[in-house]
Structures are given as structure tokens and as C-alpha cells.
Design an enzyme around this catalytic site. Structure first.
Site, PDB file in Angstrom:
ATOM      1  N   CYS A  29       8.449   0.467  -0.019  1.00 32.11           N
ATOM      2  CA  CYS A  29       8.024   0.306  -1.688  1.00 32.11           C
ATOM      3  C   CYS A  29       8.426   1.568  -2.406  1.00 32.11           C
ATOM      4  O   CYS A  29       7.430   2.379  -2.585  1.00 32.11           O
ATOM      5  CB  CYS A  29       6.815  -0.198  -1.824  1.00 32.11           C
ATOM      6  SG  CYS A  29       6.084  -0.218  -3.584  1.00 32.11           S
ATOM      7  N   CYS A  32       5.730   2.450  -4.839  1.00 34.84           N
ATOM      8  CA  CYS A  32       4.438   3.021  -4.098  1.00 34.84           C
ATOM      9  C   CYS A  32       4.410   4.620  -3.843  1.00 34.84           C
ATOM     10  O   CYS A  32       3.931   5.404  -4.045  1.00 34.84           O
ATOM     11  CB  CYS A  32       4.256   2.182  -2.879  1.00 34.84           C
ATOM     12  SG  CYS A  32       3.968   0.444  -3.213  1.00 34.84           S
TER      13      CYS A  32
END
Length: 104
Positions: A29, A32
Site C-alpha cells: 500500500c 501506508c
């Protein structure tokens, strides 16, 4: 250093009685990865006062499900064993720190 939070150690962390900040994320991600240095910095700043860590949703589905994580990054703020706030998506460090301050 940020704590690695897992399905197995969450209850033990909760038993310490400190507020907990959980960054639900995954290696794949992009947003993230953007939040990871912010989480690390706050973990150092609030060491001893707040447990700040990350939880890999791919490896800890039980905990992610318990918190109802549907989108990542998702940062949950836990006080007295209950989630009291959350942030979904990538945000500036100041937004996360403001919510950490509210836990104290």
C-alpha cells in the site's frame, strides 16, 4: 521504534493500560508507506506514554476484522480498551499527533 501489533499480542498490549495507536497497513500500500515514518516518529516521541505501532492487515486479519478495517491506511486510537477515534487515509503528521495528544 513503533511496536509491531499482531492478533497474538494485542491483548497483552491492552493489559498494559496505556492508550494505543494502531496503524493498520500493508507492504503493498503506497499511502501506508507514506504514513510509516510518521508513525515511527510519534512512537519515539510518545515512548512510555502511548503504545504506537503498526499492524499488517494481510498477516493479522482477526485484529483488522475486530476493528472493522475496510480501507488502509487506517489509524485507530484506543483508550481504556475502546476505540475512540480513527483516521482513514494518508494525512499530515500534525493530524495524527493532534489525536495522539487527545489520548493523554
Amino acid at each position: 521504534m513503533a511496536t509491531i501489533i499482531t492478533d497474538q499480542n494485542y491483548d497483552n498490549l491492552l493489559a498494559q493500560g496505556k492508550p494505543i495507536v494502531i496503524d493498520f497497513s500493508a507492504e503493498w500500500c503506497g499511502p501506508c508507506r507514506k504514513m510509516a515514518p510518521i508513525v515511527e516518529q510519534l512512537a519515539q516521541e510518545y515512548d512510555g506514554k502511548v503504545i504506537i505501532g503498526s499492524c499488517n492487515v494481510d498477516e493479522n486479519e482477526e485484529l483488522a476484522s475486530k476493528f472493522g478495517v475496510r480501507s488502509i491506511p487506517a489509524i485507530f486510537f484506543v483508550k481504556d480498551g475502546q476505540p475512540i477515534d480513527k483516521i482513514i487515509g494518508a494525512v499530515p503528521a500534525s493530524a495524527v499527533e493532534e489525536k495522539v495528544q487527545a489520548l493523554l
